[in-house]
Scaffold this motif. Structure first.
Motif, PDB file in Angstrom:
ATOM      1  N   TYR A 187       0.821  -1.207   0.000  1.00 35.93           N
ATOM      2  CA  TYR A 187       0.000   0.000   0.000  1.00 35.93           C
ATOM      3  C   TYR A 187       0.862   1.267   0.000  1.00 35.93           C
ATOM      4  O   TYR A 187       0.593   2.217  -0.747  1.00 35.93           O
ATOM      5  N   GLU A 217      -7.250   5.748   5.195  1.00 31.92           N
ATOM      6  CA  GLU A 217      -6.433   4.573   5.459  1.00 31.92           C
ATOM      7  C   GLU A 217      -6.300   4.348   6.955  1.00 31.92           C
ATOM      8  O   GLU A 217      -6.217   5.299   7.726  1.00 31.92           O
ATOM      9  N   SER A 246      -2.513  -3.841  -6.594  1.00 32.88           N
ATOM     10  CA  SER A 246      -1.822  -4.439  -5.454  1.00 32.88           C
ATOM     11  C   SER A 246      -1.360  -5.858  -5.767  1.00 32.88           C
ATOM     12  O   SER A 246      -0.285  -6.280  -5.340  1.00 32.88           O
TER      13      SER A 246
END
Length: 356
Positions: free
Chosen positions: A231, A254, A288
């Motif tokens: 991330y 987040e 990702s």
């Protein structure tokens, strides 16, 4: 696609949404510093093409990868992958050091096994907790549920994606929980890859913590869980990430908890398109997955070094930032993490060591 895929080609392969996942195996136990990476990939390909090893036609080999000693082998036929995994015992030839290999299918279980502590006490007013746990166990058969504690807490163990689905299932049962602090905390995690000891310090970050309350009253929303290293690289080194958020008018919050980061997506209503949060979530997941295979982390330890040695290492990393634009450097008091492609992190670390 060429038979042997270096880092730059691995990214393109991953962008295909893992359509070849059923034909892909994960190979662990590859030796390091015995032969060159390209030569080792050639040995791996030859091994799994050999009929004596239940092999067959190989479409590609991805090596090196983010995880040390790990390669991905893509076969042209699903049946060949199944036969290779069924054989179990695999050993490379003498030129590769007679390395004993471990093989398994590419699946969510390969990447991580997580122990999570869930606080279900917030459901007590709406559910009988014992019944709720039984229902969750039926809905999520791949997870292991420990006995429910009198406080309403329960330990659950399983793969990252399975726990992500469990988290979303709980949120769906009580939508109002999105307006509270989520009591879904990571207790521990075991990785198949080798990594240095994780320090509690990693829980501190410039991004929001788990105590943050996410205002989700307006617009549609989505949540997902990512590896923190992936991330951070996505956020600081991938322009497409920020461009995607702006393009779809998505607000993101987040929550970093050690090795995991929970991401909450919400459209801003004004200018957002129907289904935009779902689309952005899908794009982030694809990015990702791409990075998970492409990236590798090296660590420079600072513990046990003199103040001058620590300062020299830190300054050397700072000087090299502008030269290696695709490398993410994360300094801690005990170590420095270097995240990037296999070639970049290797060259970065090598140059740091020569300068110090």
């Amino acid at each position: 696609m060429e038979d042997l895929l270096p880092d730059t080609q691995a990214s393109a392969w991953c962008a295909k949404k893992f359509t070849a996942s059923e034909r892909t195996i994960v190979v662990a136990g590859l030796p390091e510093n015995v032969v060159s990476n390209q030569l080792l990939a050639t040995f791996v390909k030859s091994h799994f093409q050999d009929i004596k090893n239940e092999g067959g036609d190989v479409e590609g080999v991805i090596y090196p990868t983010r995880t040390k000693g790990i390669a991905y082998v893509i076969f042209k036929e699903k049946e060949v992958a199944e036969n290779v995994v069924r054989k179990k015992k695999h050993r490379l030839d003498r030129k590769a050091g007679h390395a004993q290999l471990t093989v398994c299918h590419l699946s969510e279980k390969v990447f991580s096994s997580i122990k999570a502590l869930l606080d279900l006490s917030v459901f007590r007013s709406r559910f009988v907790l014992e019944r709720l746990v039984m229902d969750l166990a039926k809905e999520n058969p791949t997870l292991c549920f420990r006995p429910l504690q009198p406080s309403g807490r329960i330990h659950v163990e399983g793969s990252l994606l399975a726990l992500m689905r469990l988290n979303e299932s709980l949120l769906a049962k009580t939508p109002s929980l999105l307006e509270r602090s989520r009591n879904f905390s990571r207790e521990g995690r075991k990785w198949t890859r080798q990594s240095p000891q994780q320090h509690p310090e990693k829980n501190t970050s410039s991004v929001a913590t788990l105590n943050t309350v996410v205002p989700m009253s307006a617009g549609s929303r989505e949540t997902l869980v990512l590896d923190t290293d992936v991330y951070l690289y996505l956020k600081h080194k991938c322009e497409v990430y920020e461009n995607t958020l702006r393009r779809f008018c998505i607000h993101i919050q987040e929550r970093v908890k050690g090795e995991l980061t929970i991401i909450c997506l919400r459209d801003t209503q004004t200018g957002s398109q129907p289904g935009s949060t779902q689309r952005v979530r899908q794009l982030i997941e694809e990015l990702s997955q791409d990075l998970h295979l492409q990236l590798r982390k090296e660590t420079l330890l600072l513990e046990g070094k003199t103040e001058r040695e620590r300062s020299n290492l830190t300054q050397a990393c700072e000087r090299l930032r502008s030269k290696y634009m695709k490398v993410l450097v994360i300094p801690f008091s005990t170590h420095i993490d270097i995240i990037g492609s296999s070639s970049d992190t290797y060259l970065f670390k090598k140059e740091v060591m020569t300068k110090t």
